[in-house]
Design an enzyme around this catalytic site. Structure first.
Site, PDB file in Angstrom:
ATOM      1  NE  ARG A  78       1.268  -1.596  -8.877  1.00 20.73           N
ATOM      2  CZ  ARG A  78       2.160  -0.656  -8.591  1.00 20.73           C
ATOM      3  NH1 ARG A  78       3.454  -0.873  -8.857  1.00 20.73           N
ATOM      4  NH2 ARG A  78       1.791   0.495  -8.073  1.00 20.73           N
ATOM      5  CG  HIS A 122       2.397   4.894 -11.128  1.00 19.83           C
ATOM      6  ND1 HIS A 122       2.674   3.572 -10.857  1.00 19.83           N
ATOM      7  CD2 HIS A 122       3.562   5.569 -10.947  1.00 19.83           C
ATOM      8  CE1 HIS A 122       3.963   3.452 -10.524  1.00 19.83           C
ATOM      9  NE2 HIS A 122       4.512   4.641 -10.571  1.00 19.83           N
ATOM     10  CD  GLU A 167       6.156   4.125  -4.663  1.00 17.23           C
ATOM     11  OE1 GLU A 167       6.714   5.115  -5.143  1.00 17.23           O
ATOM     12  OE2 GLU A 167       6.741   3.045  -4.485  1.00 17.23           O
ATOM     13  CG  ASN A 292       5.596  -0.098  -4.600  1.00 17.04           C
ATOM     14  OD1 ASN A 292       4.993  -1.159  -4.731  1.00 17.04           O
ATOM     15  ND2 ASN A 292       5.268   0.993  -5.284  1.00 17.04           N
ATOM     16  CE1 TYR A 294      10.579   0.537  -5.672  1.00 18.45           C
ATOM     17  CE2 TYR A 294      12.369  -0.279  -7.058  1.00 18.45           C
ATOM     18  CZ  TYR A 294      11.036   0.081  -6.886  1.00 18.45           C
ATOM     19  OH  TYR A 294      10.166  -0.022  -7.940  1.00 18.45           O
ATOM     20  CD  GLU A 352       6.710   0.483  -8.153  1.00 17.83           C
ATOM     21  OE1 GLU A 352       7.822   1.003  -7.942  1.00 17.83           O
ATOM     22  OE2 GLU A 352       5.683   1.158  -8.414  1.00 17.83           O
TER      23      GLU A 352
HETATM   24  C1  LIG Z   1      11.161   5.966  -3.200  1.00 16.28           C
HETATM   25  O1  LIG Z   1      11.274   4.768  -3.956  1.00 16.28           O
HETATM   26  C2  LIG Z   1      10.014   4.257  -4.261  1.00 16.28           C
HETATM   27  O2  LIG Z   1       9.665   3.163  -3.495  1.00 16.28           O
HETATM   28  C3  LIG Z   1       9.864   3.966  -5.704  1.00 16.28           C
HETATM   29  C4  LIG Z   1      10.731   3.458  -6.646  1.00 16.28           C
HETATM   30  N1  LIG Z   1      10.035   3.462  -7.812  1.00 16.28           N
HETATM   31  C5  LIG Z   1       8.797   3.971  -7.568  1.00 16.28           C
HETATM   32  N2  LIG Z   1       8.701   4.246  -6.283  1.00 16.28           N
HETATM   33  C6  LIG Z   1       7.746   4.266  -8.581  1.00 16.28           C
HETATM   34  O3  LIG Z   1       6.514   3.653  -8.218  1.00 16.28           O
HETATM   35  C7  LIG Z   1       8.191   3.858  -9.974  1.00 16.28           C
HETATM   36  O4  LIG Z   1       7.411   4.600 -10.893  1.00 16.28           O
HETATM   37  C8  LIG Z   1       9.707   4.080 -10.127  1.00 16.28           C
HETATM   38  O5  LIG Z   1      10.122   3.881 -11.462  1.00 16.28           O
HETATM   39  C9  LIG Z   1      10.430   3.094  -9.184  1.00 16.28           C
HETATM   40  C10 LIG Z   1      11.947   3.098  -9.347  1.00 16.28           C
HETATM   41  O6  LIG Z   1      12.457   4.303  -8.878  1.00 16.28           O
END
Ligand SMILES: CO[C@H](O)c1c[n+]2c([nH]1)[C@H](O)[C@@H](O)[C@H](O)[C@H]2CO
Length: 448
Positions: A78, A122, A167, A292, A294, A352
């Site tokens: 991706r 992005h 996002e 995505n 985290y 992600e």
């Molecule tokens: C608020 O966290 C998000 O889900 C998020 C985390 N992340 C992201 N979005 C972005 O899509 C990536 O470009 C970042 O590098 C990556 C790591 O920080």
């Protein structure tokens, strides 16, 4: 009987990156500047003064990086397309050398048996469009569709999975409300307008694809499940606001054709009265949604917190990553079940998931030992498997990220890569997590 974590046959395993974070050479071969080129060169905006001028030099090293993907057995990759590489002014004149870079990348992936998954936006909006109002200008829906059509024509047939946006929440919360990300605005009046135009543009991009596309298109949202810090009515209401603001504000107009009522409560008079017809554009049939994940947030009421009146509460006796995110894999499972309950059985991809932990300096030829990142990955893949066992229509997973890269305004210090990058020498070194992920792919999860 021991639990088997083998994933369904055909489950898709990949890794993800984005243009400004890895490519470097942002102005090469006729490319125009993006708002991140500008923001990164604005003193004080970036940790350590880091910029995307070189990053991982992927613009020149993409063939070697495809071999790194092949070494892991990745089935998909991706990546995002830098809009201003392709349309230097954002609309009109096409920079063929910019289009050619992505065409070469796609061919290299296909020649190595790796499926390209392209994200059109992005975060790196052409600066020329920001000068015309950017996401605050309703015309951007047409500008985005024009750009999307250029790329559909150039790559469709070879790219079989497209995403319009990555996002949109981060773009509006970071770029328009709090100002920590490009274009660095701080306005509760601008944020809802930008958010709405992002979803209008996504809808226009999907409509354009339906006219010419032969394969799949979707949109990517970040989801952070919210849990109340207590059972008090204030904390429960604060959690509801935080959830609507982050997790429903963008998926609702795209998939339900409306906004959750909490947004008018949050923004008050700053919440515009959007024309009903707009939702005929924002709501389009998608072939998939990318999620995505985290971390989660535990939320409490705080009357002084702008504009949510809600704040996250740090949790005791648990692990936090280098970006201050709690390791909480149960939230991953909970996210899928919530999404299916609210939006139905839409095919999903994890576009992600990953973690930043400190990586010890690399001895020559060694594998970087990164046990905390491997533990995060193992826990989250198991949690994902639980969601599939509960009937979630999950088709694949893209690890964030293939390479250590520019973590936006946090710079290069926050390392999410499966491969360690020495930014002074551009040497790539596999981390132990990369070796583990390769085993996961080879066994389709049975090794978990
Ligand atoms: C608020 O966290 C998000 O889900 C998020 C985390 N992340 C992201 N979005 C972005 O899509 C990536 O470009 C970042 O590098 C990556 C790591 O920080």
């Amino acid at each position: 009987m021991t639990q088997s974590y083998r994933f369904p046959p055909g489950f898709h395993w990949g890794a993800a990156t984005s243009a400004y974070q890895i490519e470097g050479s942002p102005l090469a071969d006729g490319a125009g500047p993006s708002i991140w080129e500008r923001f990164a060169h604005t003193p004080g905006m970036m940790a350590n003064g880091d910029t995307g001028d070189i990053a991982c030099d992927h613009y020149h090293r993409y063939k070697d990086d495809v071999q790194l993907m092949r070494a892991l057995g990745l089935q998909g990759y991706r990546f995002s397309i830098a809009w201003s590489r392709v349309l230097p002014e954002g609309t009109g004149r096409i920079n063929q050398k910019g289009v050619d870079f992505y065409s070469r990348l796609v061919d290299e992936l296909l020649e190595n048996g790796i499926e390209p998954n392209a994200t059109l936006f992005h975060w790196d909006l052409p600066a020329a469009l920001d000068d015309r109002g950017g996401w605050l200008n309703r015309d951007i829906a047409h500008w985005f569709a024009e750009y999307a059509n250029v790329m559909y024509k150039a790559l469709d047939g070879r790219v079989k999975r497209w995403s319009t946006l990555n996002e949109p929440w981060v773009v509006t919360d970071g770029g328009y409300l709090h100002g920590a990300l490009a274009p660095g605005h701080r306005s509760k009046y601008e944020a809802p307008i930008a958010a709405h135009n992002l979803m209008r543009a996504s809808g226009a991009g999907i409509q354009a694809y339906r006219a010419v596309g032969k394969h799949e298109i979707g949109v990517v949202f970040n989801i952070e499940p919210k849990y109340p810090a207590s059972n008090s009515p204030e904390d429960i209401a604060a959690t509801r606001r935080a959830h609507a603001y982050m997790n429903e504000q963008f998926a609702d107009p795209a998939l339900l054709g409306s906004y959750p009522p909490e947004l008018k409560e949050i923004f008050g008079p700053a919440w515009p009265d959007f024309p009903e017809d707009d939702f005929k554009l924002t709501q389009q049939k998608v072939d998939f949604v990318g999620l995505n994940y985290y971390t989660r947030a535990v939320v409490k009421h705080d009357p002084n917190a702008y504009p949510l009146k809600a704040v996250p509460v740090k949790q005791p006796n648990t692990t936090y990553t280098e970006t201050g995110w709690e390791v909480y894999e149960q939230g991953f499972t909970d996210m899928f079940t919530w999404f299916k309950q609210r939006y139905g059985d839409i095919p999903l991809y994890v576009t992600e998931n990953g973690s930043a932990f400190y990586d010890a300096p690399v001895a020559e030829g060694d594998v970087v030992q990164d046990p905390l990142r491997t533990s995060y990955l193992r826990k989250h893949l198991k949690a994902m498997h639980h969601a599939i066992e509960q009937g979630v229509n999950l088709k694949g997973y893209y690890a964030w990220s293939l390479l250590d890269n520019l973590e936006w305004s946090l710079g290069f210090a926050k390392r999410f890569g499966l491969y360690h990058v020495d930014f002074a020498t551009q040497k790539r070194t596999p981390k132990a997590t990369a070796k583990f992920y390769a085993q996961v792919i080879e066994t389709n999860g049975a090794v978990l």
